[in-house]
Scaffold this motif. Structure first.
Motif, PDB file in Angstrom:
ATOM      1  N   PRO A   1      -4.114   1.674 -15.224  1.00 46.02           N
ATOM      2  CA  PRO A   1      -5.169   2.221 -14.587  1.00 46.02           C
ATOM      3  C   PRO A   1      -4.755   2.126 -12.857  1.00 46.02           C
ATOM      4  CG  PRO A   1      -6.010   0.035 -15.181  1.00 46.02           C
ATOM      5  CD  PRO A   1      -4.997   0.364 -16.017  1.00 46.02           C
ATOM      6  N   SER A   2      -5.364   2.681 -12.051  1.00 48.26           N
ATOM      7  CA  SER A   2      -5.188   2.707 -10.719  1.00 48.26           C
ATOM      8  C   SER A   2      -4.980   1.419 -10.087  1.00 48.26           C
ATOM      9  CB  SER A   2      -6.194   3.653  -9.917  1.00 48.26           C
ATOM     10  OG  SER A   2      -5.526   3.869  -8.609  1.00 48.26           O
ATOM     11  N   GLY A   3      -4.347   1.206  -9.361  1.00 46.81           N
ATOM     12  CA  GLY A   3      -4.301  -0.112  -8.641  1.00 46.81           C
ATOM     13  C   GLY A   3      -3.892  -1.433  -9.381  1.00 46.81           C
ATOM     14  N   CYS A   4      -3.480  -1.320 -10.531  1.00 44.91           N
ATOM     15  CA  CYS A   4      -3.098  -2.511 -11.197  1.00 44.91           C
ATOM     16  C   CYS A   4      -1.950  -3.149 -10.915  1.00 44.91           C
ATOM     17  CB  CYS A   4      -3.137  -2.347 -12.764  1.00 44.91           C
ATOM     18  SG  CYS A   4      -1.741  -1.116 -13.399  1.00 44.91           S
ATOM     19  N   GLY A   5      -0.995  -2.488 -10.123  1.00 45.21           N
ATOM     20  CA  GLY A   5       0.124  -3.110  -9.860  1.00 45.21           C
ATOM     21  C   GLY A   5       1.560  -2.596 -10.432  1.00 45.21           C
ATOM     22  N   LYS A   6       1.632  -1.355 -10.871  1.00 46.30           N
ATOM     23  CA  LYS A   6       2.549  -0.583 -11.509  1.00 46.30           C
ATOM     24  C   LYS A   6       3.712  -0.635 -10.455  1.00 46.30           C
ATOM     25  CE  LYS A   6       0.169   2.925 -12.575  1.00 46.30           C
ATOM     26  NZ  LYS A   6      -1.138   2.542 -12.252  1.00 46.30           N
TER      27      LYS A   6
ATOM     28  N   GLN B   1       6.298   8.807  -5.919  1.00 47.57           N
ATOM     29  CA  GLN B   1       5.315   9.334  -6.339  1.00 47.57           C
ATOM     30  C   GLN B   1       4.803  10.347  -5.185  1.00 47.57           C
ATOM     31  OE1 GLN B   1       1.889   6.648  -6.806  1.00 47.57           O
ATOM     32  NE2 GLN B   1       0.476   8.487  -7.483  1.00 47.57           N
TER      33      GLN B   1
ATOM     34  N   ALA C   1      -1.195  -9.070  -6.305  1.00 48.84           N
ATOM     35  CA  ALA C   1      -1.029  -7.870  -6.998  1.00 48.84           C
ATOM     36  C   ALA C   1      -0.459  -7.985  -8.384  1.00 48.84           C
ATOM     37  CB  ALA C   1      -0.046  -7.016  -6.174  1.00 48.84           C
TER      38      ALA C   1
ATOM     39  N   THR D   1       3.742  -1.882  -7.612  1.00 50.59           N
ATOM     40  CA  THR D   1       4.470  -3.275  -7.011  1.00 50.59           C
ATOM     41  C   THR D   1       5.514  -3.709  -8.029  1.00 50.59           C
ATOM     42  OG1 THR D   1       2.119  -3.770  -6.086  1.00 50.59           O
ATOM     43  CG2 THR D   1       3.731  -5.617  -6.440  1.00 50.59           C
TER      44      THR D   1
ATOM     45  N   HIS E   1      -0.095   7.623 -15.023  1.00 53.46           N
ATOM     46  CA  HIS E   1      -1.384   7.379 -15.512  1.00 53.46           C
ATOM     47  C   HIS E   1      -2.065   8.035 -16.631  1.00 53.46           C
ATOM     48  CE1 HIS E   1      -3.105   7.163 -10.828  1.00 53.46           C
ATOM     49  NE2 HIS E   1      -3.219   6.090 -11.552  1.00 53.46           N
TER      50      HIS E   1
HETATM   51  N1  LIG Z   1       1.378  -3.303   0.991  1.00 57.03           N
HETATM   52  C1  LIG Z   1       0.235  -3.971   0.529  1.00 57.03           C
HETATM   53  N2  LIG Z   1      -0.652  -4.728   1.285  1.00 57.03           N
HETATM   54  C2  LIG Z   1      -1.636  -5.450   0.658  1.00 57.03           C
HETATM   55  N3  LIG Z   1      -2.111  -5.121  -0.694  1.00 57.03           N
HETATM   56  C3  LIG Z   1      -1.233  -3.815  -1.259  1.00 57.03           C
HETATM   57  C4  LIG Z   1      -0.168  -3.689  -0.638  1.00 57.03           C
HETATM   58  N4  LIG Z   1       0.092  -2.576  -1.765  1.00 57.03           N
HETATM   59  C5  LIG Z   1      -0.180  -2.773  -2.622  1.00 57.03           C
HETATM   60  N5  LIG Z   1      -1.430  -3.577  -2.488  1.00 57.03           N
HETATM   61  C6  LIG Z   1      -2.424  -4.157  -3.234  1.00 57.03           C
HETATM   62  O1  LIG Z   1      -1.848  -4.415  -4.512  1.00 57.03           O
HETATM   63  C7  LIG Z   1      -2.448  -3.839  -5.672  1.00 57.03           C
HETATM   64  C8  LIG Z   1      -1.532  -3.086  -6.893  1.00 57.03           C
HETATM   65  O2  LIG Z   1      -1.038  -2.070  -5.959  1.00 57.03           O
HETATM   66  P1  LIG Z   1      -0.141  -1.071  -6.432  1.00 57.03           P
HETATM   67  O3  LIG Z   1       0.191   0.161  -5.679  1.00 57.03           O
HETATM   68  O4  LIG Z   1       1.152  -1.642  -7.004  1.00 57.03           O
HETATM   69  O5  LIG Z   1      -0.909  -0.428  -7.863  1.00 57.03           O
HETATM   70  P2  LIG Z   1      -0.677   0.703  -8.854  1.00 57.03           P
HETATM   71  O6  LIG Z   1      -0.610   0.387 -10.044  1.00 57.03           O
HETATM   72  O7  LIG Z   1       0.827   1.413  -8.485  1.00 57.03           O
HETATM   73  O8  LIG Z   1      -1.613   1.629  -8.323  1.00 57.03           O
HETATM   74  P3  LIG Z   1      -1.618   3.474  -8.460  1.00 57.03           P
HETATM   75  O9  LIG Z   1      -1.645   3.859  -9.871  1.00 57.03           O
HETATM   76  O10 LIG Z   1      -2.989   3.665  -7.765  1.00 57.03           O
HETATM   77  O11 LIG Z   1      -0.604   3.781  -7.716  1.00 57.03           O
HETATM   78  C9  LIG Z   1      -3.911  -2.980  -5.369  1.00 57.03           C
HETATM   79  O12 LIG Z   1      -4.700  -3.912  -5.216  1.00 57.03           O
HETATM   80  C10 LIG Z   1      -3.289  -2.618  -3.852  1.00 57.03           C
HETATM   81  O13 LIG Z   1      -4.419  -2.493  -3.060  1.00 57.03           O
END
Ligand SMILES: Nc1ncnc2c1ncn2[C@@H]1O[C@H](COP(=O)(O)OP(=O)(O)OP(=O)(O)O)[C@@H](O)[C@H]1O
Ligand SMILES: Nc1ncnc2c1ncn2[C@@H]1O[C@H](COP(=O)(O)OP(=O)(O)OP(=O)(O)O)[C@@H](O)[C@H]1O
Ligand SMILES: [Mg+2]
Ligand SMILES: [Mg+2]
Lengths: 277, 331, 284, 274, 284
Positions: free
Chosen positions: C63-68, C105, C44, C70, C216
């Motif tokens: 962007p979406s899914g970049c790991g913020k 969120q 992540a 996390t 975002h």
């Molecule tokens: N519990 C989990 N198990 C497996 N993969 C995960 C899990 N949580 C997040 N991921 C993956 O880790 C990556 C980062 O996810 P994260 O939720 O941190 O992104 P984000 O930047 O907060 O996105 P968003 O803006 O859409 O909220 C993504 O590819 C997501 O699919």
């Protein structure tokens, strides 16, 4: 245009439907019930579709019922059954909910115990009756045990499935604000799962009542089941049906009471939960 | 050969003092004849005289109820008792209960020959595996109604003859066994009564938990003595004689919650089913072996498993012996 | 580009924190999620370095899914770092703690609790807070977020924006030093958003918390942040950290006229454009 | 500290969670073997419970062998399977259309719904004498009770499925020109499939219970009759073998239905646990 | 202010539609929903007058709950007018028709259908389209929305933006004259949104549809619309209709520099501000 399609749409949108219309539907339902009862009467007495010995007409059942409720024996039997039902149900609720939470929550338990629960659930418990007598005797404990055994699985399995729907973000919120262990279970998992547990309890209560009757069939000398057995034994179907009627009223009363409880204690949950039966 | 059991030593003279014992007695179904001796014994004070009180309960599986201690004494068919003992269930055969059985059968109006049963349903017993089924089939065969020679389906409508009768009068089944209280309805319906016989059969036995028996030898003897007195009160005087105690017995039944209206108007000699009972509650090796033979059970040694000391002691106290029942026939 | 450098500013602003003593210090942080459906491991975030100073409002953009989320969750202590470390005041984070509160969120309110009870949830497990006059504190927090009169409403009776304010009040009563806010305005419509942004600025100013705020929206990142940390994806890591020098209070309308705002905005656009294009055609 | 519920947790739980179907089955199989071993030791070796009422697994196995070698099992099992399948098919044939009707028509829902719940809540034994009066002996009443037991889970689940169909999908169906029939076929039915299979799964368990309850009295063939006869004659090893086969049947049917559901409606496959 | 007047423009722009022959004509439209929770009647919209011309891209802007969706659904024929009328080409709308297609806010894709099958749904129930080469058309539409390679994916495997594009393709294969789009970008993050907005402009330009497009966002309303209809709430009705005179293609960055954009934006802000403030404190 498709006016019917429209009904589907608006109806689906609002599952908790409007109340004033209820009166109308209750009336229609009442008419339907009266119709069914009238047909039953005719089918037995006039059309003779089924011999009255097997299915006495409603008038006979009603007569038997009014006779039944004047007997002190009936009320003590009812009390006897209800007592066992209450104790067994309380135990089933406590065990079912706690064990359901545990099995649903801890993956280790989930993977090791859950398949067994499904297995036990689908075992016809009726066939294990002698085992019951042997282990628990014919006193109240075997009846309570049967109530428990029939009621606990729907409760447990529903709770277990409910736990899987607990929002992980609520769990995270709980942990962020310092909840863990039992406190987390009590403050987050349990309330989240409650609607599912209640759906299970609803089904469990109806089954538990069957359990109480079954337990009385197994042996002993008290309870509605015993009265029913005696009536059935002499082939007094009118009285037997009157007792069944009481049982149906109780089972449905429980159902109603629990859905009332559900509306009261889990008002936040409006969707439908399908119960494991 | 297995060792015979050494009989318990019950001493001489009157049994030990009355012990104020409560006896729970299990019967397999809530039938008036099943209750009869115990209701009468209680109402006439025979049990109280012995310091006993008897509570009757029903049990789906009497052997299990007795061996688990849920019941102290139980009534169970002889064949089941033998199988239970063989299986290691801790029960002892105490005495007989009914020493005879009536083998009365009715067929649908106009059915007078065995081949008329082809393709119909017949009833021999209430539930599958009931040992009575074998005996009834045997009795029918002896009377020339060999069911094996026809293509008739044997069905099990449930434990009581009232149910069988209802299926019969609605033409669902073509042959049923029946009891005295079914007769008026059958006659009114126009049924053919094809076989009527009364035979000496070790019908039911009284059993007791082995543990209970060892702890309560006096009460066991006293219980048997009181029950024999009650049996004597209702037992049939013989063909053609109306039982002298009919009304008072029926009063007792009524007091115990049974509907006796039909019995009151009956005037036959067998109205109380007293012909099924022997006043000495006979049980012995002959009865045991008959059961094994007729029900095609594996042999089981009587002496190794049964102790008749309690029964014989109670009989001795009343001055009667463990005599094989006399032959009784319908008039 | 190295992370955690302050651009366009060498002289710390008056009142800005001391750069030598970060309150939150994320170094070389990496998180792997393993065991999805087919045991596939997802990296992540990787090599994340970021410092947050006491009293600072840091916005995190990406962007979406970049790991913020996390990254924020490792700071909160609800996701474990598989590499590197997160320290708060020099102490490594091993789990959630009363010094950090999160505004989620998706609100994460208990549907079975009223507004007041939901807010009280934030302090229920903290012995040091429980003994004080809890009711008074709850009332105060509810007032602060402007929800007086809704104490006995259930979450489902509130609009998204109101629910988010309940989450904020809940975090406030926990009396944390650090507020972690995960896209708190993500679900609110654009018009309501402007109003809430102003209120948030006011509340944070009133309580003096250190804030990490995920968004975002470029506008939001600029309008709210003392600094903006920009995430890039695959795998997530900090691409750049920018200082925002606009005077407060800032509003979208007033800021739009400021050339510094426009410049910053264009810079952030350029940074994110590629990622955004990728994200639009990628399977989630 | 409790294990965090995130999937980056480690340890036994996480490892179990990651097992695929085959390995999960293996773990479960191991548990069953362990369970049987304990049972054997407790009853067969230590004799803590009377073996006549609760025979140890090895005796049950003997009982099974007896049943099979004497040929009795085949006859009883065939009769039961026949009644079960007939009853289940009838229940589906009644329950699915009626459930659809209940889900999409308010009047039907308001009238059939309460009646259905009432009949569902009525103990099955109330139907016993009635079923024999109507259908006589043999498989008739058994099929009847199987239908009564199985129809309601199907009916109630299907109607819940229809009622919870996403209204936007219905709007979409109408916007793109669907007639009433097409709405059913293309929108309502597919979106009810998950509920349907849940209902069928529950119905499979209920049908088995109904079948046994009906066969315990009545005709002389069928697994229920076999259980009754063997336990009446204290052949409990055989009776447990028969019970075990019935449970196996029930589990196999639910698994089969789940499998069918996954095959038919791949989009309903959920990730994660279970 | 009377509705459906064109402001800041007396001379129709080249290529702009003839104001005397509207394709969609909404007059005095009112919708009441009756029988809510306690049989309470909700007046969703009242006295709505609005004309949409052939070939026009009309955006509808308004706060949450003001009745935008309700109005669009009456045009689509899935909600019945309780007052007034909606005419398309002079014919009163009595139900859905093949001349109008809808792109739903929540996508409304069938989870059990693949992308291709979902797209095909748009045409499979229309006799007039069934005879043509369906596969080729579906393929073409999928290509147009940039989803080549995802034909066999299920909706749940796609991101929100991609799902929305499937909804768009489904609407396109239905070959409607009118596209009704209900906040199609509502669930997409701000960065992806910009990308999708451009694609939408391109696709609509390529197919020449008449579009009614609902949005929460002022920027989006300006950037996409030939005209912007502004809704006010309680009860919902059209407050004003404005002409957007910016040259196309428009992008957020280029537009921001244009004084006409800034002026329009400020005007819309002022129009909506009161409503937004109300919405923020109101029970939904
Ligand atoms: N519990 C989990 N198990 C497996 N993969 C995960 C899990 N949580 C997040 N991921 C993956 O880790 C990556 C980062 O996810 P994260 O939720 O941190 O992104 P984000 O930047 O907060 O996105 P968003 O803006 O859409 O909220 C993504 O590819 C997501 O699919
Ligand atoms: N089926 C319905 N039954 C009763 N009231 C409804 C129904 N649909 C909408 N409403 C009410 O009508 C009003 C307008 O709703 P509508 O969905 O048209 O608003 P909207 O402008 O599209 O809002 P949003 O921007 O949040 O989508 C709201 O007050 C809403 O609560
Ligand atoms: Mg996130
Ligand atoms: Mg809307």
């Amino acid at each position: 245009m498709d006016p019917d399609g429209r009904t589907i749409m608006t109806k689906a949108r609002r599952t908790n439907r409007a109340l004033p219309a209820d009166a109308k539907w209750t009336a229609i339902l009442g008419i339907a019930v009266v119709g069914i009862v009238a047909f039953w009467q005719l089918a037995v007495t006039r059309l003779e579709l089924v011999p009255a010995a097997f299915l006495p007409p409603p008038t006979a059942v009603a007569a038997a019922f009014t006779e039944l409720v004047t007997r002190a024996e009936f009320w003590s039997a009812l009390l006897f059954s209800l007592q066992n039902l209450a104790i067994g149900l309380v135990a089933a609720v406590v065990v079912g909910v706690v064990a359901g939470l545990a099995v649903g929550w801890f993956p280790v338990l989930h993977f090791t115990v859950a398949p067994f629960l499904w297995l036990l659930y689908s075992t016809p418990k009726v066939a294990l009756a002698p085992l019951f007598i042997l282990v628990l005797g014919l006193g109240n404990s075997s009846k309570i045990a049967l109530v428990f055994l029939l009621a606990v699985f729907p409760i447990l399995l529903n709770t277990m499935e409910g736990v899987e729907t607990v929002s992980p973000s609520l769990v995270r919120a709980g942990r962020v604000f310092g909840f863990h262990g039992v406190a987390l279970g009590a403050k987050i998992i349990l309330p989240s799962t409650l609607p599912f547990s209640l759906a299970g309890i609803q089904r469990g209560a109806a089954l538990g009542f069957t359990g109480a009757v079954l337990g009385e069939f197994l042996g002993g000398a008290g309870g509605l089941g015993h009265m029913l057995e005696r009536a059935a034994f002499d082939f007094r179907m009118d009285e037997a049906l009157a007792i069944v009627l009481v049982m149906v009223v109780i089972a449905n009363g429980l159902l109603l009471a629990i859905s009332g409880a559900r509306r009261r204690w889990a008002p936040w949950y409006s969707g439908s939960v399908s119960a494991v039966s | 050969a297995p060792e015979p059991r050494t009989p318990v030593d019950l001493g001489q003279g009157e049994p030990g003092p009355a012990e104020d014992t409560q006896i729970t007695l299990a019967i397999p179904f809530p039938d008036v004849t099943m209750h009869s001796m115990y209701a009468v014994g209680t109402e006439l004070g025979h049990y109280a005289e012995e310091g006993l009180s008897v509570e009757v309960i029903t049990a789906d599986n009497v052997a299990a109820a007795v061996s688990s201690g849920s019941a102290d004494v139980g009534v169970e068919s002889a064949g089941s008792v033998i199988e239970a003992i063989r299986g290691g269930v801790e029960v002892d055969a105490l005495s007989g209960h009914f020493c005879r059985q009536n083998f009365d059968f009715a067929t649908q109006p106009g059915v007078t020959a065995i081949d008329q049963l082809n393709g119909t349903n017949v009833v021999l017993a209430g539930t599958s595996g009931d040992p009575a089924e074998f005996q009834r089939a045997l009795a029918l065969r002896e009377a020339g109604w060999d069911l094996d020679s026809v293509d008739a389906e044997i069905v099990y409508p449930g434990p009581d003859s009232a149910t069988w009768r209802e299926f019969f009068v609605t033409d669902r089944v073509s042959l049923i066994p029946f009891y005295g209280d079914d007769r008026p309805a059958l006659e009114e319906y126009g049924a053919e009564i094809i076989v009527e016989s009364l035979q000496n059969w070790p019908n039911d036995l009284q059993i007791a938990g082995s543990g209970w028996l060892a702890e309560n030898p006096n009460s066991a003897v006293r219980f048997l003595r009181a029950t024999m007195k009650a049996a004597e009160y209702i037992v049939a005087p013989g063909a053609g004689h109306i039982p002298a105690n009919k009304d008072s017995v029926l009063d007792i039944y009524e007091k115990h919650g049974f509907d006796v209206a039909d019995l009151r108007v009956q005037n036959g000699p067998w109205v109380l089913d007293g012909h099924l009972t022997c006043p000495n509650l006979y049980f012995g090796e002959e009865a045991w072996n008959t059961t094994i033979e007729t029900q095609k059970l594996q042999p089981l040694d009587f002496a190794a498993h049964v102790d008749l000391a309690y029964l014989e002691r109670a009989q001795g106290l009343l001055g009667i012996g463990n005599d094989v029942p006399s032959e009784l026939t319908y008039p | 580009m190295s992370a955690s450098t302050l651009r366009q500013s060498d002289v710390p602003e008056p009142g800005s924190p001391d750069p030598r003593e970060p309150l939150i210090s994320i170094s070389n942080l990496g998180v792997r999620y393993d065991g999805g459906r087919r045991g596939r491991t997802v990296v992540a975030i990787e090599n994340v370095d970021l410092d947050v100073y006491a009293g600072e409002f840091l916005t995190v953009l990406g962007p979406s899914g970049c790991g913020k989320t996390t990254m924020m969750n490792t700071v909160a202590g609800i996701v474990r770092a598989t590499e590197g470390s997160v320290r708060v005041d020099g102490v490594p984070v091993t789990g959630p703690g009363p010094d950090r509160a999160v505004v989620f969120q998706d609100y994460a309110l208990m549907p079975w609790r009223t507004v007041a009870a939901n807010v009280r949830f934030g302090m229920e497990m903290q012995p040091r807070l429980r003994d004080r006059d809890a009711d008074a504190q709850v009332r105060e927090a509810i007032e602060l977020v402007g929800l007086r009169g809704f104490e006995n409403s259930y979450p489902r009776q509130l609009s998204g924006g109101m629910q988010q304010r309940v989450g904020l009040a809940r975090a406030l009563v926990a009396e944390p030093r650090i507020m972690l806010m995960d896209e708190p305005l993500g679900a609110v419509d654009a018009l309501t958003r402007e109003v809430m942004r102003g209120e948030l600025e006011r509340i944070i100013a009133a309580t003096g918390k250190t804030v990490m705020f995920i968004t975002h929206s470029i506008e939001e990142a600029i309008l709210l942040g003392d600094r903006v940390a920009v995430f890039s994806s695959h795998p997530g890591s900090i691409a750049e950290v920018l200082e925002v020098e606009l005077p407060r209070p800032r509003s979208e309308r007033s800021a739009a006229a400021d050339p510094r705002y426009v410049e910053l905005r264009n810079h952030l656009w350029t940074l994110l454009e590629t990622d955004a294009r990728n994200a639009a055609t990628e399977i989630r | 500290m409790t294990t965090p519920p995130t999937s980056n947790a480690t340890g036994l739980a996480a490892r179990l969670a990651r097992l695929d179907r085959k390995h999960k089955a293996l773990v479960f199989g191991g548990e069953v073997v362990l369970f049987l071993a304990v049972w054997q030791v407790v009853v067969g070796q230590w004799r803590l419970v009377n073996a006549t009422f609760f025979p140890p697994p090895l005796s049950v196995l003997d009982g099974l062998v007896d049943l099979v070698s004497s040929g009795t099992l085949t006859e009883h099992a065939l009769t039961s399977v026949q009644s079960w399948v007939t009853g289940f098919a009838l229940a589906a044939a009644i329950g699915i259309p009626l459930g659809l009707l209940m889900g999409s028509s308010l009047p039907v829902d308001r009238i059939v719904g309460p009646l259905a719940w009432t009949i569902y809540a009525t103990p099955m034994l109330a139907y016993q004498p009635l079923s024999k009066a109507w259908f006589g002996f043999g498989t008739g009443p058994v099929v009847f009770l199987v239908v009564i037991a199985a129809v309601f889970p199907i009916l109630l689940n299907v109607s819940a499925g229809i009622r919870t169909t996403n209204p936007s999908l219905i709007s979409a169906g109408r916007v793109y020109g669907g007639s009433r029939f097409q709405l059913y076929r293309k929108v309502l039915l597919p979106s009810t499939v998950a509920f349907l299979f849940a209902g069928l799964r529950q119905a499979a368990v209920m049908a088995t219970i109904g079948m046994i309850a009906a066969e315990l009295t009545g005709s002389s063939t069928g697994m229920g009759a076999l259980i009754m006869r063997t336990s009446n004659t204290y052949n409990t090893a055989q009776s447990f073998a028969a019970i075990g086969l019935v449970v196996l049947w029930s589990v196999a049917m639910t698994q089969l239905i789940s499998g069918l559901g996954r095959w038919w409606a791949p989009w309903t496959r959920t990730g994660g646990r279970s």
